[in-house]
Design a protein around this motif. Structure first.
Motif, PDB file in Angstrom:
ATOM      1  N   ARG A  39      87.416  14.988  -7.405  1.00 23.17           N
ATOM      2  CA  ARG A  39      87.732  15.182  -8.817  1.00 23.17           C
ATOM      3  C   ARG A  39      86.939  14.224  -9.697  1.00 23.17           C
ATOM      4  N   ALA A  40      86.612  14.700 -10.896  1.00 20.65           N
ATOM      5  CA  ALA A  40      85.888  13.870 -11.851  1.00 20.65           C
ATOM      6  C   ALA A  40      86.756  12.701 -12.276  1.00 20.65           C
ATOM      7  N   ASP A  41      86.140  11.517 -12.406  1.00 22.13           N
ATOM      8  CA  ASP A  41      86.875  10.340 -12.871  1.00 22.13           C
ATOM      9  C   ASP A  41      86.922  10.339 -14.405  1.00 22.13           C
ATOM     10  N   ALA A  42      87.461   9.282 -14.991  1.00 23.73           N
ATOM     11  CA  ALA A  42      87.621   9.193 -16.441  1.00 23.73           C
ATOM     12  C   ALA A  42      86.284   9.239 -17.179  1.00 23.73           C
ATOM     13  N   ASP A  43      85.193   8.868 -16.512  1.00 30.50           N
ATOM     14  CA  ASP A  43      83.862   8.901 -17.118  1.00 30.50           C
ATOM     15  C   ASP A  43      83.142  10.223 -16.884  1.00 30.50           C
ATOM     16  N   GLY A  44      83.820  11.188 -16.265  1.00 26.87           N
ATOM     17  CA  GLY A  44      83.204  12.486 -16.007  1.00 26.87           C
ATOM     18  C   GLY A  44      82.250  12.490 -14.832  1.00 26.87           C
ATOM     19  N   VAL A  45      82.431  11.561 -13.910  1.00 22.04           N
ATOM     20  CA  VAL A  45      81.581  11.487 -12.715  1.00 22.04           C
ATOM     21  C   VAL A  45      82.387  11.955 -11.518  1.00 22.04           C
ATOM     22  N   ILE A  46      81.813  12.878 -10.793  1.00 25.24           N
ATOM     23  CA  ILE A  46      82.444  13.361  -9.570  1.00 25.24           C
ATOM     24  C   ILE A  46      81.573  12.928  -8.400  1.00 25.24           C
ATOM     25  N   ALA A  47      82.145  12.187  -7.467  1.00 26.91           N
ATOM     26  CA  ALA A  47      81.388  11.646  -6.330  1.00 26.91           C
ATOM     27  C   ALA A  47      81.591  12.524  -5.109  1.00 26.91           C
ATOM     28  N   ILE A  48      80.477  12.894  -4.488  1.00 24.12           N
ATOM     29  CA  ILE A  48      80.518  13.685  -3.255  1.00 24.12           C
ATOM     30  C   ILE A  48      79.364  13.195  -2.379  1.00 24.12           C
ATOM     31  N   SER A  49      79.551  13.269  -1.077  1.00 25.77           N
ATOM     32  CA  SER A  49      78.506  12.793  -0.169  1.00 25.77           C
ATOM     33  C   SER A  49      78.295  13.794   0.957  1.00 25.77           C
ATOM     34  N   ALA A  50      77.234  13.554   1.720  1.00 23.57           N
ATOM     35  CA  ALA A  50      76.910  14.374   2.878  1.00 23.57           C
ATOM     36  C   ALA A  50      76.784  13.478   4.099  1.00 23.57           C
ATOM     37  N   ASP A  51      77.371  13.939   5.204  1.00 22.45           N
ATOM     38  CA  ASP A  51      77.258  13.244   6.482  1.00 22.45           C
ATOM     39  C   ASP A  51      77.559  14.246   7.584  1.00 22.45           C
ATOM     40  N   PRO A  58      85.662  19.689   0.440  1.00 23.48           N
ATOM     41  CA  PRO A  58      85.398  21.122   0.503  1.00 23.48           C
ATOM     42  C   PRO A  58      85.291  21.776  -0.870  1.00 23.48           C
ATOM     43  N   CYS A  59      85.650  21.020  -1.919  1.00 20.65           N
ATOM     44  CA  CYS A  59      85.644  21.572  -3.266  1.00 20.65           C
ATOM     45  C   CYS A  59      85.588  20.435  -4.274  1.00 20.65           C
ATOM     46  N   MET A  60      85.281  20.784  -5.525  1.00 17.70           N
ATOM     47  CA  MET A  60      85.238  19.814  -6.609  1.00 17.70           C
ATOM     48  C   MET A  60      86.024  20.378  -7.790  1.00 17.70           C
ATOM     49  N   VAL A  61      86.591  19.483  -8.614  1.00 18.00           N
ATOM     50  CA  VAL A  61      87.359  19.888  -9.787  1.00 18.00           C
ATOM     51  C   VAL A  61      86.873  19.079 -10.987  1.00 18.00           C
ATOM     52  N   VAL A  62      86.555  19.788 -12.082  1.00 20.14           N
ATOM     53  CA  VAL A  62      86.142  19.132 -13.322  1.00 20.14           C
ATOM     54  C   VAL A  62      86.834  19.830 -14.490  1.00 20.14           C
ATOM     55  N   PRO A  63      86.962  19.127 -15.618  1.00 14.64           N
ATOM     56  CA  PRO A  63      87.570  19.761 -16.789  1.00 14.64           C
ATOM     57  C   PRO A  63      86.608  20.744 -17.459  1.00 14.64           C
ATOM     58  N   ALA A  64      87.162  21.796 -18.031  1.00 12.99           N
ATOM     59  CA  ALA A  64      86.364  22.798 -18.746  1.00 12.99           C
ATOM     60  C   ALA A  64      85.862  22.234 -20.067  1.00 12.99           C
ATOM     61  N   GLY A  65      84.685  22.683 -20.472  1.00 13.54           N
ATOM     62  CA  GLY A  65      84.154  22.337 -21.771  1.00 13.54           C
ATOM     63  C   GLY A  65      83.652  20.914 -21.921  1.00 13.54           C
ATOM     64  N   VAL A  66      83.500  20.190 -20.818  1.00 11.82           N
ATOM     65  CA  VAL A  66      83.058  18.792 -20.863  1.00 11.82           C
ATOM     66  C   VAL A  66      81.903  18.609 -19.870  1.00 11.82           C
ATOM     67  N   ALA A  67      80.796  18.055 -20.347  1.00 11.76           N
ATOM     68  CA  ALA A  67      79.672  17.771 -19.443  1.00 11.76           C
ATOM     69  C   ALA A  67      80.127  16.755 -18.404  1.00 11.76           C
ATOM     70  N   PHE A  68      79.529  16.821 -17.217  1.00 13.59           N
ATOM     71  CA  PHE A  68      79.892  15.904 -16.139  1.00 13.59           C
ATOM     72  C   PHE A  68      78.673  15.584 -15.295  1.00 13.59           C
ATOM     73  N   VAL A  69      78.843  14.633 -14.396  1.00 12.81           N
ATOM     74  CA  VAL A  69      77.765  14.223 -13.496  1.00 12.81           C
ATOM     75  C   VAL A  69      78.267  14.349 -12.067  1.00 12.81           C
ATOM     76  N   VAL A  70      77.462  14.969 -11.211  1.00 11.04           N
ATOM     77  CA  VAL A  70      77.733  14.962  -9.780  1.00 11.04           C
ATOM     78  C   VAL A  70      76.936  13.800  -9.206  1.00 11.04           C
ATOM     79  N   ARG A  71      77.635  12.782  -8.730  1.00 10.28           N
ATOM     80  CA  ARG A  71      76.987  11.631  -8.089  1.00 10.28           C
ATOM     81  C   ARG A  71      76.974  11.927  -6.590  1.00 10.28           C
ATOM     82  N   PHE A  72      75.794  12.264  -6.083  1.00 10.70           N
ATOM     83  CA  PHE A  72      75.645  12.699  -4.698  1.00 10.70           C
ATOM     84  C   PHE A  72      75.011  11.599  -3.859  1.00 10.70           C
ATOM     85  N   THR A  73      75.636  11.287  -2.729  1.00  7.63           N
ATOM     86  CA  THR A  73      75.111  10.306  -1.782  1.00  7.63           C
ATOM     87  C   THR A  73      74.840  10.994  -0.456  1.00  7.63           C
ATOM     88  N   ASN A  74      73.621  10.849   0.031  1.00  5.41           N
ATOM     89  CA  ASN A  74      73.251  11.394   1.335  1.00  5.41           C
ATOM     90  C   ASN A  74      73.351  10.256   2.352  1.00  5.41           C
TER      91      ASN A  74
END
Length: 138
Positions: free
Chosen positions: A40-52, A59-75
């Motif tokens: 889920r997106a944090d208060a700053d609109g950043v959603i953290a997801i990684s790959a391993d 398995p899924c992500m949740v963000v608020p509608a109508g608000v820009a966000f950032v996917v912070r991806f870590t490999n």
């Protein structure tokens, strides 16, 4: 005679296992809440997801509608990965196709413009059958 049958059974099992997605994406029933396992997106609109191990950390992500966000991806592994978001599973309309990065321990931010409420699809463009999920915009 048992050997050919056993071989056919093994090949069939291997084909089924290789073609099955390790992450089954299923749309939610109308009005249902996204699963607790979603990132889920944090208060700053950043959603953290990684790959391993050829899997996303959620398995899924949740963000608020109508608000820009950032996917912070870590490999977290030496395989190349990215996150790509589409309007749906057909992948006919891309929302964001992130740069492919190779780890381990490499991160990148993918800015995403505000989206309308709905269910979207995301995957790794390098490993789409094994690495995919739903993006729920609420």
């Amino acid at each position: 005679m048992k050997t050919p049958l056993a071989l056919i059974a093994c090949v069939t099992l291997a084909l089924v296992a290789c073609s099955a997605s390790s992450t089954e994406w299923t749309p939610l029933p109308s009005g249902a809440d996204p699963p607790a396992a979603c990132a889920r997106a944090d208060a700053d609109g950043v959603i953290a997801i990684s790959a391993d191990q050829l899997r996303f950390s959620a398995p899924c992500m949740v963000v608020p509608a109508g608000v820009a966000f950032v996917v912070r991806f870590t490999n977290n592994e030496s395989e190349p990965h990215n996150v790509a978001i589409y309007g749906d599973r057909s992948k006919a309309d891309s929302v964001e196709v992130g740069e492919i990065i190779t780890g381990p321990e490499k991160s990148i931010d993918y800015p995403v413009e505000a989206l309308a409420a709905g269910e979207y699809y995301f995957d790794c463009t390098v490993h789409p059958a094994a690495m995919n999920g739903a993006l729920y915009v609420r």
